[in-house]
Design an enzyme around this catalytic site. Structure first.
Site, mmCIF file in Angstrom:
data_model
loop_
_atom_site.group_PDB
_atom_site.id
_atom_site.type_symbol
_atom_site.label_atom_id
_atom_site.label_comp_id
_atom_site.label_asym_id
_atom_site.label_seq_id
_atom_site.Cartn_x
_atom_site.Cartn_y
_atom_site.Cartn_z
ATOM 1 N N THR A 1 1.733 -7.637 -12.546
ATOM 2 C CA THR A 1 2.292 -8.948 -12.213
ATOM 3 C C THR A 1 1.342 -9.743 -11.327
ATOM 4 O O THR A 1 0.599 -9.172 -10.522
ATOM 5 C CB THR A 1 3.672 -8.832 -11.534
ATOM 6 O OG1 THR A 1 3.508 -8.377 -10.190
ATOM 7 C CG2 THR A 1 4.584 -7.880 -12.297
ATOM 8 N N TYR B 1 -2.313 -12.420 14.628
ATOM 9 C CA TYR B 1 -0.894 -12.220 14.979
ATOM 10 C C TYR B 1 -0.011 -12.120 13.736
ATOM 11 O O TYR B 1 0.894 -11.283 13.668
ATOM 12 C CB TYR B 1 -0.411 -13.376 15.870
ATOM 13 C CG TYR B 1 -0.777 -13.195 17.322
ATOM 14 C CD1 TYR B 1 -2.103 -13.300 17.743
ATOM 15 C CD2 TYR B 1 0.197 -12.899 18.261
ATOM 16 C CE1 TYR B 1 -2.444 -13.112 19.069
ATOM 17 C CE2 TYR B 1 -0.135 -12.713 19.590
ATOM 18 C CZ TYR B 1 -1.451 -12.825 19.998
ATOM 19 O OH TYR B 1 -1.781 -12.639 21.311
ATOM 20 N N ASP C 1 5.803 -14.180 -8.217
ATOM 21 C CA ASP C 1 5.391 -14.656 -6.887
ATOM 22 C C ASP C 1 6.368 -14.039 -5.899
ATOM 23 O O ASP C 1 7.588 -14.266 -6.003
ATOM 24 C CB ASP C 1 5.447 -16.193 -6.848
ATOM 25 C CG ASP C 1 4.968 -16.769 -5.513
ATOM 26 O OD1 ASP C 1 5.186 -16.130 -4.459
ATOM 27 O OD2 ASP C 1 4.399 -17.864 -5.528
ATOM 28 N N LYS D 1 2.433 -6.518 8.813
ATOM 29 C CA LYS D 1 2.244 -5.145 8.330
ATOM 30 C C LYS D 1 3.043 -4.149 9.188
ATOM 31 O O LYS D 1 3.536 -3.137 8.674
ATOM 32 C CB LYS D 1 0.759 -4.784 8.294
ATOM 33 C CG LYS D 1 -0.061 -5.604 7.281
ATOM 34 C CD LYS D 1 0.407 -5.443 5.829
ATOM 35 C CE LYS D 1 -0.579 -6.042 4.835
ATOM 36 N NZ LYS D 1 -0.164 -5.931 3.437
HETATM 37 N N1 LIG Z 1 -9.165 -5.373 1.462
HETATM 38 C C1 LIG Z 1 -8.915 -4.707 2.585
HETATM 39 O O1 LIG Z 1 -9.840 -4.314 3.318
HETATM 40 C C2 LIG Z 1 -7.492 -4.362 2.948
HETATM 41 C C3 LIG Z 1 -7.288 -3.590 4.098
HETATM 42 C C4 LIG Z 1 -5.981 -3.249 4.451
HETATM 43 C C5 LIG Z 1 -4.931 -3.655 3.664
HETATM 44 N N2 LIG Z 1 -5.153 -4.409 2.558
HETATM 45 C C6 LIG Z 1 -3.983 -4.809 1.762
HETATM 46 O O2 LIG Z 1 -4.188 -4.476 0.403
HETATM 47 C C7 LIG Z 1 -3.464 -5.389 -0.437
HETATM 48 C C8 LIG Z 1 -4.418 -5.954 -1.480
HETATM 49 O O3 LIG Z 1 -5.477 -6.590 -0.778
HETATM 50 P P1 LIG Z 1 -6.832 -7.078 -1.473
HETATM 51 O O4 LIG Z 1 -7.924 -6.710 -0.543
HETATM 52 O O5 LIG Z 1 -6.871 -6.661 -2.882
HETATM 53 O O6 LIG Z 1 -6.618 -8.668 -1.325
HETATM 54 P P2 LIG Z 1 -7.063 -9.892 -2.274
HETATM 55 O O7 LIG Z 1 -8.292 -9.554 -3.025
HETATM 56 O O8 LIG Z 1 -7.055 -11.070 -1.362
HETATM 57 O O9 LIG Z 1 -5.839 -9.983 -3.316
HETATM 58 C C9 LIG Z 1 -4.563 -10.330 -2.857
HETATM 59 C C10 LIG Z 1 -3.606 -10.326 -4.028
HETATM 60 O O10 LIG Z 1 -2.305 -10.688 -3.549
HETATM 61 C C11 LIG Z 1 -1.824 -11.755 -4.372
HETATM 62 N N3 LIG Z 1 -0.858 -12.602 -3.710
HETATM 63 C C12 LIG Z 1 -1.019 -13.368 -2.595
HETATM 64 N N4 LIG Z 1 0.110 -14.043 -2.333
HETATM 65 C C13 LIG Z 1 1.005 -13.715 -3.317
HETATM 66 C C14 LIG Z 1 2.330 -14.082 -3.622
HETATM 67 N N5 LIG Z 1 3.006 -14.966 -2.864
HETATM 68 N N6 LIG Z 1 2.935 -13.532 -4.695
HETATM 69 C C15 LIG Z 1 2.270 -12.656 -5.491
HETATM 70 N N7 LIG Z 1 1.002 -12.293 -5.285
HETATM 71 C C16 LIG Z 1 0.384 -12.811 -4.196
HETATM 72 C C17 LIG Z 1 -3.076 -12.520 -4.772
HETATM 73 O O11 LIG Z 1 -2.806 -13.368 -5.860
HETATM 74 P P3 LIG Z 1 -3.547 -14.808 -6.059
HETATM 75 O O12 LIG Z 1 -4.846 -14.514 -6.769
HETATM 76 O O13 LIG Z 1 -2.582 -15.587 -6.881
HETATM 77 O O14 LIG Z 1 -3.764 -15.377 -4.703
HETATM 78 C C18 LIG Z 1 -3.990 -11.354 -5.112
HETATM 79 O O15 LIG Z 1 -3.687 -10.830 -6.373
HETATM 80 C C19 LIG Z 1 -2.878 -6.454 0.500
HETATM 81 O O16 LIG Z 1 -1.533 -6.154 0.766
HETATM 82 C C20 LIG Z 1 -3.706 -6.300 1.773
HETATM 83 O O17 LIG Z 1 -3.021 -6.723 2.932
HETATM 84 C C21 LIG Z 1 -6.410 -4.778 2.171
#
Ligand SMILES: NC(=O)c1ccc[n+]([C@@H]2O[C@H](COP(=O)([O-])OP(=O)(O)OC[C@H]3O[C@@H](n4cnc5c(N)ncnc54)[C@H](OP(=O)(O)O)[C@@H]3O)[C@@H](O)[C@H]2O)c1
Length: 235
Positions: A32, A155, A59, A161
């Protein structure tokens, strides 16, 4: 067949988890994202695995889109085995400092990162109760950990989280009797749009560790907080 649904599947960690699960032909993945028409990489992946990746709009801030996705999944399968609440945001750091953050900004991050996973879990709970060793994974962050010590800034992200971790504990208690496991995970610092290019892990490495963790979870793990490599994470 293992039936998997993931949010935020169009890029980053979510897309790589879909790619790796798609390599096993006993998996059916409901991938999704907010804008399927713009999800070129995900569309290409689905074209390589015809019939095993279903792309659906979702979403996490829009209850009607969550409900529509749940209805579409229920039309295709009679149970769900794994729900991965992966979608998340981390707004620019300068908007999340002590001086800059305001209530609207704080609440919006909480809406996406904490309320979103809860609403998605509610919508898919009936299908999960009918699943095989059903699991809900909430993708959290080490930045939501209270035990890691004091850090400044971010913040909105940090508190969202931390809230997601508590929501995980509550859901684990509420869904235990139905046999649904609920865990929260830190995926590592990962090279994505969110993690940036200096991050220590590739999406491939993070997704490999996470999938091994998800596949090995037992009832003893419910309510737990885990690192991407399967080790326990401090709360
Ligand atoms: N990367 C890291 O180092 C890291 C570390 C700790 C935790 N995380 C967690 O891992 C998860 C994935 O992160 P990532 O690094 O892959 O981030 P990313 O590359 O920024 O991707 C974020 C994803 O979330 C989607 N999203 C944002 N708002 C949304 C909404 N309202 N409804 C549905 N989808 C939405 C985005 O879709 P769009 O393309 O439409 O914006 C995208 O597919 C997140 O929860 C993040 O907090 C990441």
């Amino acid at each position: 067949m293992t039936r998997i649904l993931i949010t935020g599947a169009n890029r980053g960690i979510g897309l790589e988890i879909v790619r790796q699960y798609a390599n096993l032909d006993t998996n059916h993945i409901f991938a999704t994202c907010r804008q399927p028409d713009a999800a070129a990489d995900l569309q290409a992946l689905a074209a390589d695995h015809v019939g095993r990746i279903t792309i659906l709009p979702l979403d996490v801030t829009d209850p009607s889109s969550i409900g529509a996705a749940a209805a579409a999944v229920a039309d295709q399968v009679d149970g769900l085995d794994l729900l991965i609440n992966n979608a998340g945001i981390n707004p620019p750091g300068e908007t999340q400092t002590f001086d800059a953050i305001d209530a609207d900004q704080l609440l919006f991050v909480l809406q996406v990162n904490a309320a979103g996973p809860l609403l998605v879990a509610q919508a898919f709970a009936e299908l999960l109760r009918a699943g095989v060793r059903p699991v809900i994974v909430n993708v959290s962050s080490q930045m939501g950990s209270l035990q890691r010590g004091m850090s400044s800034g971010y913040y909105g992200y940090r508190s969202s989280k931390a809230a997601l971790n508590m929501i995980t504990r509550c859901m684990a208690a509420d869904l235990r009797s139905a046999g649904v496991l609920v865990v929260t995970v830190h995926p590592g610092w990962v090279q994505t749009d969110m993690g940036g290019s200096n991050a220590t892990l590739t999406p491939v490495e993070s997704a490999q560790g996470l999938i091994a963790l998800f596949d090995g979870l037992t009832t003893a793990d419910t309510g737990g907080f885990f690192n991407w490599d399967g080790s326990p994470h401090p709360w």
